[in-house]
Design a protein around this motif. Sequence first.
Motif, short mmCIF file in Angstrom:
data_model
loop_
_atom_site.label_atom_id
_atom_site.label_comp_id
_atom_site.label_asym_id
_atom_site.label_seq_id
_atom_site.Cartn_x
_atom_site.Cartn_y
_atom_site.Cartn_z
N ALA A 105 0.84 -1.20 0.00
CA ALA A 105 0.00 0.00 0.00
C ALA A 105 0.87 1.25 0.00
N SER A 106 2.10 1.10 -0.49
CA SER A 106 3.07 2.19 -0.43
C SER A 106 2.70 3.36 -1.34
N GLY A 107 1.80 3.13 -2.28
CA GLY A 107 1.37 4.22 -3.15
C GLY A 107 0.42 5.18 -2.47
N HIS A 108 -0.06 4.80 -1.28
CA HIS A 108 -0.98 5.65 -0.52
C HIS A 108 -0.22 6.51 0.48
N GLY A 135 7.89 3.73 2.15
CA GLY A 135 8.57 4.38 1.04
C GLY A 135 7.96 3.79 -0.22
N SER A 136 8.29 4.33 -1.36
CA SER A 136 7.72 3.82 -2.61
C SER A 136 8.84 3.58 -3.61
N ILE A 137 9.02 2.31 -3.99
CA ILE A 137 10.12 1.90 -4.87
C ILE A 137 9.82 2.32 -6.30
N GLY A 138 10.79 2.93 -6.95
CA GLY A 138 10.61 3.40 -8.32
C GLY A 138 10.79 2.30 -9.35
N GLY A 139 10.86 2.70 -10.62
CA GLY A 139 10.98 1.74 -11.70
C GLY A 139 9.63 1.17 -12.07
N LYS A 140 9.66 0.13 -12.92
CA LYS A 140 8.42 -0.48 -13.39
C LYS A 140 8.36 -1.96 -13.07
N GLU A 141 7.19 -2.39 -12.61
CA GLU A 141 6.90 -3.80 -12.36
C GLU A 141 5.84 -4.21 -13.37
N GLU A 149 7.38 8.23 -6.09
CA GLU A 149 8.55 7.54 -5.59
C GLU A 149 9.03 8.25 -4.33
N ALA A 150 9.40 7.48 -3.33
CA ALA A 150 9.87 8.09 -2.08
C ALA A 150 10.79 7.11 -1.37
N THR A 151 11.89 7.61 -0.87
CA THR A 151 12.78 6.75 -0.10
C THR A 151 12.17 6.48 1.28
N THR A 152 12.60 5.41 1.89
CA THR A 152 12.12 5.04 3.21
C THR A 152 12.70 6.00 4.25
N CYS A 166 3.99 -6.53 10.83
CA CYS A 166 4.63 -7.26 9.73
C CYS A 166 5.81 -8.09 10.21
N GLU A 167 6.20 -9.05 9.37
CA GLU A 167 7.41 -9.85 9.63
C GLU A 167 8.56 -9.48 8.71
N MET A 168 8.27 -8.73 7.63
CA MET A 168 9.31 -8.28 6.70
C MET A 168 8.94 -6.87 6.24
N LEU A 169 9.97 -6.05 6.06
CA LEU A 169 9.75 -4.67 5.62
C LEU A 169 10.48 -4.42 4.31
N ALA A 170 9.73 -4.15 3.25
CA ALA A 170 10.32 -3.78 1.97
C ALA A 170 10.67 -2.30 2.01
N VAL A 171 11.88 -1.98 1.54
CA VAL A 171 12.38 -0.60 1.68
C VAL A 171 12.80 -0.03 0.34
#
Length: 280
Positions: A105-108, A135-141, A149-152, A166-171
Amino acid sequence: MGLVSGLEVIEQCVSRGLVAGAFNTTNIETTMGIVQAIENTRVPTFIQCAPTNAVLSGYEYIHDMVSRRLAKVDVPVALHLDHGRTLDDVTQSLAAGFTSIMMDASGHEYDTNVDLSRKARELTPAQFALEVELGSIGGKEDDLGPEREATTDPDQVAEFVAATGCEMLAVSVGNVHGYAPDVRIDMDLLRKVQQASAVPLVIHGGSGLPRQQLGRLAEFGVVKVNVASDLRNAMIRTFGEAYAANPNEYALIRVSQQAVTAITDVVENRIRTFNPKLAR
């Protein structure tokens, strides 16, 4: 062994000082290549599928295909939902038998991210792992990029992890989705995030990052690194080269087997890059 919970993969990697690869699949060739590399290296691993790829076959097919290939593999492997954007994504993948979940939900805005991530935690069984993103990871999926896009922010990490359960944090620390060979992780920022986080970290966009940085991620509390573009390129390249060599090529099984070998090589190379002390 069959599928295990994402928690077991995390626990095994943390206890053994390993970094798990997380490799995206959409078809049998990619799955066979990933599983062969897992057997070769014997490192606990995530196999994953994003909603943008599940539209091709559905979550049930992905689960059936992966679980059948793993039935006789004696290495812990979890089936992970990659970049679930909605709570419906979470519900559908769990119903299909996935054993690890990412709610992205990092786009919110921050508060909405916390709210959706917490609701995903409530939907996800306690014995399964939940990954969320700050944070919001850049590039394309899959040709889709984030609206922002935003750094953590390290100052938000402790509160976010506690609030979401959570048990894991994507940064987002310089990494981007897709293949971007010029990107670099900001290791100083990654260290600050590690120091603030009570849970292991996840790096997305592993296809384009330099080997030197990938080989050091265990030092920074990273337990999972996502790789998709490298695998897809290996398969597309194999079929493209076969066609270029002979436009009348019809031996689909032979070319498919070549694609499996190419994917195996890519996955094994990545696993060993993440774990440079791994014995051969």
